[in-house]
Design a protein around this motif. Structure first.
Motif, short mmCIF file in Angstrom:
data_model
loop_
_atom_site.label_atom_id
_atom_site.label_comp_id
_atom_site.label_asym_id
_atom_site.label_seq_id
_atom_site.Cartn_x
_atom_site.Cartn_y
_atom_site.Cartn_z
N ASP A 8 38.30 77.42 77.75
CA ASP A 8 37.51 76.76 76.71
C ASP A 8 36.18 77.48 76.54
O ASP A 8 35.93 78.51 77.19
N TYR A 13 46.35 70.17 66.21
CA TYR A 13 45.21 69.48 65.58
C TYR A 13 44.23 68.98 66.63
O TYR A 13 43.02 69.08 66.48
N GLN A 14 44.78 68.44 67.73
CA GLN A 14 43.91 67.89 68.79
C GLN A 14 43.26 68.95 69.66
O GLN A 14 42.16 68.76 70.15
N HIS A 15 43.99 70.05 69.91
CA HIS A 15 43.52 71.00 70.93
C HIS A 15 43.13 72.37 70.38
O HIS A 15 42.46 73.13 71.08
N ASP A 38 50.44 67.95 65.76
CA ASP A 38 49.49 67.02 66.39
C ASP A 38 48.78 67.71 67.56
O ASP A 38 47.58 67.58 67.73
N HIS A 39 49.56 68.43 68.36
CA HIS A 39 48.95 69.11 69.51
C HIS A 39 47.94 70.15 69.04
O HIS A 39 46.83 70.23 69.55
N VAL A 89 48.61 75.64 70.59
CA VAL A 89 49.90 75.00 70.82
C VAL A 89 50.92 76.03 71.31
O VAL A 89 50.88 77.20 70.93
N GLU A 146 55.21 67.20 65.87
CA GLU A 146 54.58 66.99 67.19
C GLU A 146 53.67 68.16 67.54
O GLU A 146 52.58 67.99 68.06
#
Ligand code: OGA
Ligand code: MN
Length: 205
Positions: free
Chosen positions: A149, A17-19, A14-15, A22, A11
């Motif tokens: 960001d 990879y997306q953002h 995934d976080h 983590v 999990e």
């Protein structure tokens, strides 16, 4: 990774990879967390530097933490470096990141200490790829880590929690440590890529 950590880690993967960042609660086993905190207290912590210039007046306006590099001189340090070596392998297998080595230092923030907004690596000019921060104690107030960001919008505020680990892409996220109220102990580290090309020695960052 150990078995129980494995499930949770997919999990987290995934976080990440997306953002590109983590938060991993309870990353450090409790016994190792305690041993590291004890080990930190045995170190001669030094006022931290920024970049290569060692102008301490300028530095003190940017950061006020005190640091000591880990070199594996104690069992606690060896335990931590072994965990990070596993993590390095895991990132390389999962994301083909080509992480090559790891450097890290203990940090202490006393009341009022902070680290102003900065990035840990400049695009194309550094071999720092991933930043890791392990928190060795929990704070009730102050010393939060804020990630921004590329447009300088606030993404998240992380309150240091014992045994928790934050990982983020070093080039991508400006970040800052808000002034500490409770004393705050951590290990900040960087996975690096080997940028040596054509026999030129990588000058480091
Ligand atoms: C650093 C840093 C963040 C933190 O040492 O470069 O950004 O939460 N640390 O301690
Ligand atoms: Mn940083």
């Amino acid at each position: 990774m150990s078995q129980p950590a494995n499930t949770a880690f997919s999990e987290l993967a995934d976080h990440f990879y997306q953002h590109g960042w983590v938060w991993v609660p309870q990353f450090l086993p409790t016994a190792l967390n305690h041993a590291l905190l004890e080990d930190l207290h045995l170190q001669a912590l030094q006022q931290a530097g920024v970049g290569r210039q060692q102008d301490h007046n300028v530095n003190a306006q940017i950061r006020r933490d005190q640091t000591a590099w880990l070199d594996g001189r104690s069992l606690a340090q060896q335990g931590y470096l072994a965990m990070m070596a596993e993590l390095q392998q895991w990132f390389n297998q999962r994301f083909f990141m080509g992480l090559f080595d790891f450097e890290c230092h203990y940090a202490r923030y006393q009341q009022g200490d902070f680290y102003q907004k900065h990035v840990d690596a400049f695009r194309g000019r550094s071999n720092r790829v991933l930043t890791t921060v392990s928190y060795l104690n929990s704070v009730t107030q102050g010393g939060e880590l804020q990630l921004f960001d590329e447009e300088e919008q606030l993404l998240t505020t992380i309150k240091p929690e014992a045994a928790g680990l934050v990982i983020f892409e070093s080039e991508r996220f400006p970040h800052q440590v808000l002034p500490a109220i409770d004393e705050r102990f951590s290990i900040a580290g960087w996975f690096r890529r080997n940028n040596s090309l054509n026999g030129l020695v990588d000058p480091g960052s």
